[in-house]
Design an enzyme around this catalytic site. Structure first.
Site, PDB file in Angstrom:
ATOM      1  N   THR A 185     -10.049  -9.032 -20.747  1.00 33.13           N
ATOM      2  CA  THR A 185     -10.566  -7.776 -20.210  1.00 33.13           C
ATOM      3  C   THR A 185     -11.127  -6.903 -21.316  1.00 33.13           C
ATOM      4  O   THR A 185     -10.666  -6.970 -22.467  1.00 33.13           O
ATOM      5  CB  THR A 185      -9.435  -7.000 -19.487  1.00 33.13           C
ATOM      6  OG1 THR A 185      -9.875  -5.688 -19.159  1.00 33.13           O
ATOM      7  CG2 THR A 185      -8.195  -6.872 -20.378  1.00 33.13           C
ATOM      8  N   ASP A 186     -12.092  -6.055 -20.961  1.00 34.07           N
ATOM      9  CA  ASP A 186     -12.623  -5.101 -21.938  1.00 34.07           C
ATOM     10  C   ASP A 186     -11.595  -4.046 -22.320  1.00 34.07           C
ATOM     11  O   ASP A 186     -11.757  -3.335 -23.312  1.00 34.07           O
ATOM     12  CB  ASP A 186     -13.904  -4.441 -21.424  1.00 34.07           C
ATOM     13  CG  ASP A 186     -13.732  -3.685 -20.115  1.00 34.07           C
ATOM     14  OD1 ASP A 186     -12.618  -3.693 -19.542  1.00 34.07           O
ATOM     15  OD2 ASP A 186     -14.723  -3.082 -19.638  1.00 34.07           O
ATOM     16  N   GLU A 187     -10.502  -3.950 -21.549  1.00 30.47           N
ATOM     17  CA  GLU A 187      -9.501  -2.929 -21.840  1.00 30.47           C
ATOM     18  C   GLU A 187      -8.776  -3.171 -23.162  1.00 30.47           C
ATOM     19  O   GLU A 187      -8.124  -2.266 -23.691  1.00 30.47           O
ATOM     20  CB  GLU A 187      -8.506  -2.810 -20.690  1.00 30.47           C
ATOM     21  CG  GLU A 187      -9.146  -2.277 -19.416  1.00 30.47           C
ATOM     22  CD  GLU A 187      -8.138  -1.923 -18.336  1.00 30.47           C
ATOM     23  OE1 GLU A 187      -7.114  -1.308 -18.672  1.00 30.47           O
ATOM     24  OE2 GLU A 187      -8.391  -2.270 -17.171  1.00 30.47           O
ATOM     25  N   PHE A 229      -7.873 -12.286  -6.847  1.00 28.11           N
ATOM     26  CA  PHE A 229      -9.243 -11.820  -6.600  1.00 28.11           C
ATOM     27  C   PHE A 229     -10.291 -12.634  -7.359  1.00 28.11           C
ATOM     28  O   PHE A 229     -11.097 -13.353  -6.755  1.00 28.11           O
ATOM     29  CB  PHE A 229      -9.328 -10.341  -6.946  1.00 28.11           C
ATOM     30  CG  PHE A 229     -10.718  -9.784  -7.078  1.00 28.11           C
ATOM     31  CD1 PHE A 229     -11.694 -10.069  -6.129  1.00 28.11           C
ATOM     32  CD2 PHE A 229     -11.053  -8.964  -8.144  1.00 28.11           C
ATOM     33  CE1 PHE A 229     -12.984  -9.553  -6.245  1.00 28.11           C
ATOM     34  CE2 PHE A 229     -12.324  -8.434  -8.268  1.00 28.11           C
ATOM     35  CZ  PHE A 229     -13.291  -8.730  -7.326  1.00 28.11           C
ATOM     36  N   ALA A 269      -2.265  -4.072 -23.700  1.00 32.20           N
ATOM     37  CA  ALA A 269      -1.577  -4.619 -24.868  1.00 32.20           C
ATOM     38  C   ALA A 269      -1.147  -6.059 -24.615  1.00 32.20           C
ATOM     39  O   ALA A 269      -1.243  -6.921 -25.502  1.00 32.20           O
ATOM     40  CB  ALA A 269      -0.365  -3.758 -25.213  1.00 32.20           C
ATOM     41  N   SER A 278      -2.144  -7.294 -13.561  1.00 33.50           N
ATOM     42  CA  SER A 278      -3.352  -6.601 -14.017  1.00 33.50           C
ATOM     43  C   SER A 278      -3.459  -5.134 -13.614  1.00 33.50           C
ATOM     44  O   SER A 278      -4.450  -4.489 -13.961  1.00 33.50           O
ATOM     45  CB  SER A 278      -4.594  -7.345 -13.512  1.00 33.50           C
ATOM     46  OG  SER A 278      -4.650  -7.296 -12.098  1.00 33.50           O
ATOM     47  N   LYS A 320       1.567 -18.277  -8.617  1.00 28.25           N
ATOM     48  CA  LYS A 320       2.962 -17.930  -8.342  1.00 28.25           C
ATOM     49  C   LYS A 320       3.124 -17.297  -6.967  1.00 28.25           C
ATOM     50  O   LYS A 320       4.197 -17.297  -6.389  1.00 28.25           O
ATOM     51  CB  LYS A 320       3.478 -16.972  -9.423  1.00 28.25           C
ATOM     52  CG  LYS A 320       4.949 -16.624  -9.319  1.00 28.25           C
ATOM     53  CD  LYS A 320       5.360 -15.660 -10.429  1.00 28.25           C
ATOM     54  CE  LYS A 320       6.828 -15.260 -10.300  1.00 28.25           C
ATOM     55  NZ  LYS A 320       7.234 -14.305 -11.358  1.00 28.25           N
ATOM     56  N   TYR A 375      -0.446  -2.967 -19.987  1.00 28.54           N
ATOM     57  CA  TYR A 375      -1.294  -4.042 -19.466  1.00 28.54           C
ATOM     58  C   TYR A 375      -2.276  -4.520 -20.521  1.00 28.54           C
ATOM     59  O   TYR A 375      -2.345  -5.718 -20.835  1.00 28.54           O
ATOM     60  CB  TYR A 375      -2.049  -3.576 -18.225  1.00 28.54           C
ATOM     61  CG  TYR A 375      -3.257  -4.436 -17.921  1.00 28.54           C
ATOM     62  CD1 TYR A 375      -3.118  -5.787 -17.626  1.00 28.54           C
ATOM     63  CD2 TYR A 375      -4.554  -3.910 -17.959  1.00 28.54           C
ATOM     64  CE1 TYR A 375      -4.223  -6.589 -17.369  1.00 28.54           C
ATOM     65  CE2 TYR A 375      -5.659  -4.704 -17.696  1.00 28.54           C
ATOM     66  CZ  TYR A 375      -5.494  -6.040 -17.415  1.00 28.54           C
ATOM     67  OH  TYR A 375      -6.588  -6.828 -17.180  1.00 28.54           O
ATOM     68  N   LYS A 378      -2.620  -8.198 -22.582  1.00 32.38           N
ATOM     69  CA  LYS A 378      -3.822  -9.038 -22.587  1.00 32.38           C
ATOM     70  C   LYS A 378      -4.331  -9.251 -24.017  1.00 32.38           C
ATOM     71  O   LYS A 378      -4.789 -10.345 -24.369  1.00 32.38           O
ATOM     72  CB  LYS A 378      -4.916  -8.411 -21.722  1.00 32.38           C
ATOM     73  CG  LYS A 378      -4.605  -8.408 -20.238  1.00 32.38           C
ATOM     74  CD  LYS A 378      -4.484  -9.809 -19.654  1.00 32.38           C
ATOM     75  CE  LYS A 378      -5.822 -10.521 -19.572  1.00 32.38           C
ATOM     76  NZ  LYS A 378      -5.699 -11.849 -18.928  1.00 32.38           N
ATOM     77  N   ASN A 409     -14.464  -5.707 -12.305  1.00 36.87           N
ATOM     78  CA  ASN A 409     -15.048  -6.533 -11.252  1.00 36.87           C
ATOM     79  C   ASN A 409     -14.910  -5.863  -9.886  1.00 36.87           C
ATOM     80  O   ASN A 409     -14.012  -5.053  -9.669  1.00 36.87           O
ATOM     81  CB  ASN A 409     -14.342  -7.890 -11.185  1.00 36.87           C
ATOM     82  CG  ASN A 409     -14.816  -8.880 -12.222  1.00 36.87           C
ATOM     83  OD1 ASN A 409     -15.000 -10.060 -11.939  1.00 36.87           O
ATOM     84  ND2 ASN A 409     -15.004  -8.427 -13.450  1.00 36.87           N
TER      85      ASN A 409
END
Length: 332
Positions: free
Chosen positions: A125-127, A11, A155, A85, A34, A153, A157, A183
């Site tokens: 990411t902000d996560e 994306f 963790a 993601s 991939k 996820y 990143k 996004n």
């Protein structure tokens, strides 16, 4: 310039490649993907025949394949969008997230270091910051907010970000990191909130909303994100983290209702489902640093961006229908 973009059939990476080719038609773009379930060659179809576009199918965690690609192209800029993601999938199978998001980042860093890339940029990411309380709209994530992850996820990143910072310090590599809010826009895989709600509503099937839909996200139109990354890669300061936010906070339920209204559907389509384990309450980003240093602010308000996104899904029904049917996976 030679720009290597990993995850370019996804994306955000796909949108970034479209943006780059339009803005810098003389640059060479090397897309590495991939082609997992989220990689879609139909996303790249409009630019596949461009004279300066090259595609290489490879796993970023495959050191031999990645080194061969770097040897072949010797890119100036390396921009890593490639990542598993989807939070729900990370809860079901954390291992693939660690392999791609952490080990894959390490492989790319080693190749960028060996071949002397001018810039390695990590798209994060902000996560990684965890979440914020619903009743404190004054609180926002800044680049100084401690990392406090909630899912496998996020963790993975965060681990990749820390690895990038370690390489920047240990090896003096020219590395930057950006952490973005949610996004939305064209070519968004329809497992995520906005494209899922749009496509379900267009088919008149239930719109699943976690819990009561009270969780808040800051929404960033994907082309604003592409513009920010381009600025960071070309003008950012080595070793720095930049938060990229949309200044468009909404509850999930508000977003769903806006989509329903825009499509002329009925709110009876909403179906409340059991909440996700460890579901973060609120994300909110302070983009002051990137505004002050690189003169970036989001240009697209949520209402306009959502209208553009809905129109894109209306005009490109073949794209998302091929995703839902699985037909897109035959295009390789």
């Amino acid at each position: 310039m030679k720009v290597l973009v990993t995850g370019g059939a996804g994306f955000i990476g796909g949108n970034f490649i479209h943006y780059q080719i339009k803005k810098y038609p003389d640059d060479t773009i090397i897309c590495v993907d991939k082609l997992t379930y989220a990689g879609n060659m139909e996303t790249l179809a409009p630019i596949a025949d461009h004279k300066n576009f090259h595609f290489e199918q490879a796993d970023i965690a495959d050191a031999t394949a990645i080194r061969a690609i770097f040897e072949k192209y010797k890119p100036n800029y390396v921009i890593n969008f490639a990542a598993e993601s989807h939070v729900d999938r990370s809860i079901e199978d954390p291992g693939i997230f660690l392999r791609t998001n952490v080990l894959g980042t390490q492989v790319l860093l080693d190749a960028a270091r060996e071949f002397g890339a001018t810039r390695y940029h990590q798209v994060s990411t902000d996560e990684v910051y965890g979440d914020l309380p619903l009743d404190r709209p004054d609180l926002l994530f800044t680049e100084e907010t401690p990392i406090h992850t909630s899912s496998p996820y996020s963790a993975s990143k965060a681990g990749a970000d820390l690895l990038c910072q370690a390489y920047a310090r240990t090896y003096k590599m020219p590395i930057t990191i950006s952490r973005c809010s949610n996004n939305y826009g064209p070519y968004h895989f329809p497992e995520k909130l906005i494209p899922l709600m749009i496509t379900n509503a267009m088919k008149d099937i239930p719109l699943p909303v976690y819990g009561k839909g009270e969780n808040i996200r800051d929404w960033l139109y994907v082309l604003d994100h592409c513009r920010a990354i381009d600025l960071i890669v070309r003008k950012g300061t080595d070793g720095e983290v930049y938060n990229i936010g949309g200044n468009n906070e909404r509850t999930n339920l508000t977003v769903v209702k806006e989509i329903i209204k825009a499509l002329g559907k009925d709110e009876s389509l909403i179906k409340y489902v059991t909440d996700r384990a460890g579901h973060d309450l609120r994300y909110g980003i302070d983009p002051t640093k990137i505004h002050n240093e690189l003169d970036w602010l989001p240009e697209t308000n949520f209402e306009d961006g959502l209208a553009l996104t809905i129109e894109w899904y209306k005009d490109n029904a073949d794209w998302w229908q091929h995703v839902l049917s699985g037909e897109y996976r035959s295009v390789r």
